[in-house]
Design a protein around this motif. Structure first.
Motif, short mmCIF file in Angstrom:
data_model
loop_
_atom_site.label_atom_id
_atom_site.label_comp_id
_atom_site.label_asym_id
_atom_site.label_seq_id
_atom_site.Cartn_x
_atom_site.Cartn_y
_atom_site.Cartn_z
N THR A 112 29.68 -7.31 -29.52
CA THR A 112 28.98 -8.46 -28.63
C THR A 112 29.21 -8.16 -27.16
OG1 THR A 112 29.23 -10.01 -30.70
CG2 THR A 112 29.06 -11.02 -28.72
N THR A 113 29.62 -7.57 -27.63
CA THR A 113 30.27 -7.62 -25.66
C THR A 113 29.07 -6.06 -25.24
OG1 THR A 113 33.09 -8.18 -25.54
CG2 THR A 113 32.18 -6.58 -23.89
N MET A 114 29.45 -5.00 -26.02
CA MET A 114 28.42 -4.38 -26.00
C MET A 114 26.95 -4.38 -25.73
SD MET A 114 30.21 -2.13 -25.57
CE MET A 114 31.10 0.29 -25.88
N THR A 115 26.49 -5.63 -26.51
CA THR A 115 25.34 -5.85 -26.58
C THR A 115 25.00 -6.75 -24.89
OG1 THR A 115 24.92 -5.67 -29.07
CG2 THR A 115 23.71 -7.32 -27.94
N ALA A 116 26.22 -7.55 -24.81
CA ALA A 116 25.80 -8.31 -24.34
C ALA A 116 25.60 -7.38 -22.74
CB ALA A 116 27.23 -9.02 -23.35
N CYS A 117 26.47 -6.14 -22.84
CA CYS A 117 26.63 -5.77 -20.98
C CYS A 117 25.01 -5.01 -21.30
CB CYS A 117 27.26 -4.43 -21.19
SG CYS A 117 29.11 -5.19 -21.55
N ASN A 118 24.28 -4.69 -22.19
CA ASN A 118 22.93 -4.53 -21.74
C ASN A 118 22.27 -5.01 -21.85
OD1 ASN A 118 24.00 -1.26 -22.91
ND2 ASN A 118 23.25 -1.80 -24.97
N THR A 119 22.64 -6.64 -22.10
CA THR A 119 21.53 -7.71 -21.43
C THR A 119 21.43 -7.24 -20.30
OG1 THR A 119 21.59 -8.50 -23.85
CG2 THR A 119 21.06 -9.98 -22.43
N VAL A 120 22.97 -8.13 -19.94
CA VAL A 120 23.15 -8.58 -18.47
C VAL A 120 22.89 -7.25 -17.25
CG1 VAL A 120 24.51 -8.33 -17.25
CG2 VAL A 120 25.06 -9.95 -19.18
N GLU A 121 22.62 -5.86 -17.74
CA GLU A 121 21.96 -5.23 -17.34
C GLU A 121 20.47 -5.06 -16.51
OE1 GLU A 121 22.14 -0.18 -16.49
OE2 GLU A 121 23.16 -0.87 -18.74
N GLY A 122 20.82 -5.74 -17.79
CA GLY A 122 18.77 -5.41 -17.98
C GLY A 122 18.26 -6.88 -17.78
N ALA A 123 18.76 -7.63 -17.87
CA ALA A 123 18.75 -9.05 -16.76
C ALA A 123 18.22 -8.31 -14.87
CB ALA A 123 19.20 -9.80 -17.25
N GLY A 124 19.68 -7.96 -14.63
CA GLY A 124 19.71 -7.44 -13.46
C GLY A 124 19.03 -7.08 -12.96
N LYS A 125 18.00 -5.34 -13.63
CA LYS A 125 17.38 -5.11 -13.38
C LYS A 125 15.79 -5.70 -13.15
CE LYS A 125 18.53 -0.50 -15.23
NZ LYS A 125 18.69 0.33 -15.96
N ASP A 126 15.66 -6.92 -14.29
CA ASP A 126 14.54 -7.45 -13.42
C ASP A 126 13.98 -8.00 -12.49
OD1 ASP A 126 13.72 -6.47 -16.33
OD2 ASP A 126 14.08 -8.40 -17.53
N ILE A 127 15.70 -8.86 -12.03
CA ILE A 127 15.94 -9.85 -11.06
C ILE A 127 15.80 -8.77 -9.77
CG2 ILE A 127 17.31 -11.15 -10.47
CD1 ILE A 127 18.37 -12.15 -12.47
N GLU A 128 16.31 -8.03 -10.02
CA GLU A 128 15.79 -7.51 -9.28
C GLU A 128 14.77 -6.61 -8.26
OE1 GLU A 128 17.13 -2.91 -7.20
OE2 GLU A 128 17.95 -3.70 -8.88
N LYS A 129 13.45 -5.93 -9.34
CA LYS A 129 12.00 -6.09 -9.17
C LYS A 129 11.37 -6.82 -9.15
CE LYS A 129 12.00 -2.75 -13.22
NZ LYS A 129 11.74 -1.74 -14.01
N GLY A 130 11.87 -8.43 -9.71
CA GLY A 130 11.76 -9.67 -8.88
C GLY A 130 11.33 -10.35 -7.59
#
Length: 50
Positions: free
Chosen positions: A20-38
């Motif tokens: 669960t932790t590993m999956t959450a890290c990938n999700t948070v990283e992806g969300a961070g990239k999306d927010i940065e692009k926005g």
């Protein structure tokens, strides 16, 4: 018997937590990239209107 079942349960919970932790890290990283692009898109749009 009870001790063996308890150890099995703890092991299962441990590995589930790691997965669960590993999956959450990938999700948070992806969300961070999306927010940065926005944010970049908003900044670029604001620069065009100055």
């Amino acid at each position: 018997m009870f001790k063996r079942l308890f150890v099995l349960l703890l092991t299962t919970l441990f590995f589930t937590g790691i997965a669960t932790t590993m999956t959450a890290c990938n999700t948070v990283e992806g969300a961070g990239k999306d927010i940065e692009k926005g944010g970049k898109a908003i900044k670029d749009e604001a620069s065009e209107h100055n």
